[in-house]
Every structure is written in C-alpha cells, then in structure tokens.
Design an enzyme around this catalytic site. Sequence first.
Site, short mmCIF file in Angstrom:
data_model
loop_
_atom_site.label_atom_id
_atom_site.label_comp_id
_atom_site.label_asym_id
_atom_site.label_seq_id
_atom_site.Cartn_x
_atom_site.Cartn_y
_atom_site.Cartn_z
N CYS A 28 -3.82 10.82 1.61
CA CYS A 28 -3.08 9.60 1.26
C CYS A 28 -1.69 9.90 0.72
CB CYS A 28 -3.88 8.82 0.24
SG CYS A 28 -5.62 8.73 0.63
N LYS A 67 0.83 -1.21 0.00
CA LYS A 67 0.00 0.00 0.00
C LYS A 67 0.86 1.25 0.00
CE LYS A 67 -3.24 2.93 0.38
NZ LYS A 67 -4.22 3.18 -0.67
N1 SAJ Z 1 -1.75 15.25 -8.31
C1 SAJ Z 1 -0.86 16.04 -9.05
N2 SAJ Z 1 -0.48 15.58 -10.28
C2 SAJ Z 1 -0.96 14.39 -10.79
C3 SAJ Z 1 -1.85 13.61 -10.01
C4 SAJ Z 1 -2.22 14.07 -8.77
O1 SAJ Z 1 -0.43 17.11 -8.63
O2 SAJ Z 1 -0.61 14.06 -11.93
C5 SAJ Z 1 -2.17 15.74 -6.97
C6 SAJ Z 1 -3.69 15.89 -6.84
O3 SAJ Z 1 -4.11 17.15 -7.29
C7 SAJ Z 1 -3.89 15.72 -5.34
C8 SAJ Z 1 -2.85 14.68 -4.99
O4 SAJ Z 1 -1.87 14.72 -6.04
O5 SAJ Z 1 -3.63 16.93 -4.65
C9 SAJ Z 1 -3.38 13.26 -4.86
O6 SAJ Z 1 -4.40 13.05 -5.79
P1 SAJ Z 1 -4.52 11.62 -6.58
O7 SAJ Z 1 -5.66 11.74 -7.48
O8 SAJ Z 1 -3.23 11.29 -7.15
O9 SAJ Z 1 -4.76 10.54 -5.45
P2 SAJ Z 1 -5.75 10.39 -4.19
O10 SAJ Z 1 -5.04 10.84 -2.99
O11 SAJ Z 1 -7.06 11.00 -4.48
O12 SAJ Z 1 -5.89 8.80 -4.17
C10 SAJ Z 1 -4.70 8.02 -4.01
C11 SAJ Z 1 -4.74 6.88 -5.04
N3 SAJ Z 1 -3.45 6.21 -5.06
C12 SAJ Z 1 -2.82 5.97 -6.22
O13 SAJ Z 1 -3.30 6.29 -7.30
C13 SAJ Z 1 -1.51 5.23 -6.12
C14 SAJ Z 1 -5.85 5.90 -4.68
O14 SAJ Z 1 -5.80 4.79 -5.54
C15 SAJ Z 1 -5.69 5.45 -3.22
O15 SAJ Z 1 -6.69 4.56 -2.85
C16 SAJ Z 1 -5.76 6.69 -2.36
O16 SAJ Z 1 -4.67 7.54 -2.67
C17 SAJ Z 1 -5.65 6.26 -0.89
O17 SAJ Z 1 -6.69 6.32 -0.22
O18 SAJ Z 1 -4.59 5.81 -0.50
#
Ligand code: SAJ
Length: 410
Positions: free
Chosen positions: A253, A199
């Site tokens: 996360c 995880k």
């Molecule tokens: N972000 C960026 N650039 C990107 C992608 C995301 O700046 O290209 C930022 C987003 O704006 C946000 C943060 O990163 O602020 C996280 O957003 P996210 O969409 O990447 O992820 P979460 O936190 O919504 O969900 C993640 C996911 N993990 C992965 O994709 C490895 C999800 O599958 C998990 O279940 C979740 O964390 C969790 O609960 O752990």
Amino acid sequence: MKISVLGLGYIGLPTSLLLAEAGHEVTGVDIDKEKVEQLKNDELPFEEPEMEELFQNAKDNFKAETEVEPSDVFIIAVPTPLDSSLNIPDLKAIKSATEMIGAQLSEGDLVILESTVPPGTSENLILPILKKYNDGLDFNLAHSPERAIPGNTIKEMKNNSRVIGGLNEKSAEMAESIYDSFVDGAIHLTDIKTAELVKLMENTFRDVNIALANEFAQIGEELGINAWEAIDLANEHPRVDILNPGPGVGGHCISIDPWFLSSNSTTSKMISLAREINDSMPNFVVNKAREMVDDITDPTITIFGVAYKGDVDDTREAPALKIIKLAENEGFQVKCFDPHVNDFKYELYSLEKSVENSDCIVIVTDHEYFEDIDPDQLSMRNKNVLDTRNIIDEKQWEKAGFDIGTLGIR
Ligand code: SAJ
C-alpha cells in the site's frame, strides 16, 4: 443479500467473512484454485488476528468458488500492483474482474470497487466495461476504499470510519446499507472520484511523513545526535507527530499508492521525492552494516525479519528484499530468519542456523519476537547487531558482548 466478493486476499477475505457473519449469503471468488481449495477445507490462506474466530462464525453463510455467479452485490477486492519498471498502476486484475461481473449483472445490481485505484478508474475503466455487457441496464456503482491496517484488519474494518463514493446518490446509499451491516464507524458519502483520491491521500500522507522521519534519522547521524530521542522530544509538542525512521517502506500500500497519484500528475514533486527517500533507506542500512563488518574477511550477515512490518507474515515490497540483494552485491553471505514468515524468495533458516558463523545481525522487521530475544543464546562468529528499528534492549545486548549500531544514532 446475495453478495459476491472477487479477490480473497488480505482485504477481500475478511470483508467476505464480516458480511457473511452479518447474515448475507456470500460467495468469495478467487482465480487461485489452491486458495479456494484451502477455504473449502476450512483452512485460512494467511495469518491475521481474530480471523479464525470470524471464519467459524461466518462459514455457514460463506462459500469459496473460482467462478462468479449472479448476485445482488459484487465487491471487487483484487490487487492493483505497480508496474515497477514504469511506476504506473497495473489494473489488469480490475479489468478481468469487471469482465467477469459484467457477464453476470442484472437490473438494479450494485458493483462496489474496494481496490485502490488512480482517480477516474471507476468511471473511465469499470463503467464502460459493465455497460459493454449490459447496454441500457440500470445498475449501480460505488467505490469504498478499505482503510484497515494488516495486523489489526478485522477490528479496523468494524471500527474505522468509511468513505463511500457513488456514481450517483442511489449507488452511494445502496453501498452504505451494505457496509452498515458490519461497520460501527461513521460512514461518509461522497462522489466516486473523490473517494478514489481520498484513499491515495491517506497513504501518501503516511509515506511522506515516514520519508521525513527517515531524513531526520540521516541528519541525526550527520550531527552525532540520537534522532530517536530527538523525535520523541519533538513529539511532545501538541502539533507534532513525527513517525518512526526505518529500513524502508514496504507492503502493498504505502510503497505503491503514492505512484497512483504521481503517475498521471505533473505536479507531484514532494510525493516522488518521498518515494525516493524511502526507497533509498535499504542502501543506507547496507552502508551501515558494511561499516560494522569492514574489518572482517568474507563477512556473513543475518537478516532478522523479512516481513514488511512487525507481527505480520506479508513480505510484499519488503525492505528486506532490497537489503538482501544489495548485501549480496557487496559480496556478503546473507542468511535470513523470520518467526512469522514461511514462504519467501530467499532461504529461511532457523534462529540457531541463521546466526551460526555470522558476523552481524541486521534487525529489519520490528517483530515483537526480536524485542524478547535473549542475546546470550546467540552463538555467532562476531557479535555485531544493527538495529534499524531501535527495538532492542541495548544494555542487555552490550552485556552479552555485542557491538551495537542503530539507524538514526551515530
Ligand atoms: N513504517 C515506518 N515508520 C512508521 C510507520 C510505518 O517505517 O512510523 C513502515 C512499516 O514498517 C512498513 C510500511 O511503513 O514497511 C507501511 O506500514 P504501515 O503500518 O504504515 O501501513 P500498512 O501498509 O500496513 O497499512 C496502510 C495503512 N494506511 C495508513 O495508515 C494511512 C492502512 O490503514 C491501509 O488500509 C493500508 O495501508 C492499505 O491497505 O492501504
């Protein structure tokens, strides 16, 4: 099966409802009396696509309570925040949930931890507490970290593959039979500590890749090259998949879990550096905003979006929090607008009021709403916009008289 799910948050509630929809008798338990009351009145405590429909399908087999009662299966889905002063996990909620279960456990029961934890927590923290209450009792313990992304949680809970780590083979197989009732994705069995590490690897992988994208954006600005265009072209390469730069990494996360790995490791240099880079992006954004209003006395800036990412209502660890604080420290007047968020640490304005007498809009969250906004409708003191997500139609905003700044483009 009679199943109790402890913690009715963004993971615990949809998990409870999916199990109830699959026919199990589910009790959702939460110490938040108001949330339990809301659910008793058929009100959902937060926004998530498809959840209303799922609730209607599941509610005959679901009830919300504040106390844990005897069950065949107990699922722990409580938050594991970071103690941000020390950058180490705060496992208080895990401890108290385990204590509550320990008192209700009986022979052959299964306890499943869904919350994200440092490797070793199930065996070193949870197991001893359960044994303390039930010496000599034969029970089962497993860890099945959730992988669902907020904004698409229910679909992903059903379709994503799932990792289950068992204290022993029997525990892993019992947990598999529970998730089989609603998971269509593949289920992979392993040992409990490996599942805990998997995880953290997933979210740390994403955080490090976002940090790389953010560094590319800063290098692009230094070189006077459009980093977004360069990233898109680089991603044409079959083995390259660079993520999107942005104003920082928020949510409960990705901005937290890497610390669960680095906090008790002596070798996690890249992981800590990536955290540092992503946590510095709000400063980078405020510096760009300052440049855009440096000829304006007593400037007012408008934050468009306080949720941590697009089309969700969650503001935990949102980059906007740090941007607002830094901007206020610069002496800026700050006003916030977010079409998805109702409850926030700072005052939220209507769209019209948020831009009234403002000198610069800073787009912080990639809500779809902002892609469709008509800039001609925005009456401001000075027409400046800083797009940290590269989501607006530049031509449309230029035609409306705006000076445009974009993170990653100098
Ligand atoms: N972000 C960026 N650039 C990107 C992608 C995301 O700046 O290209 C930022 C987003 O704006 C946000 C943060 O990163 O602020 C996280 O957003 P996210 O969409 O990447 O992820 P979460 O936190 O919504 O969900 C993640 C996911 N993990 C992965 O994709 C490895 C999800 O599958 C998990 O279940 C979740 O964390 C969790 O609960 O752990």
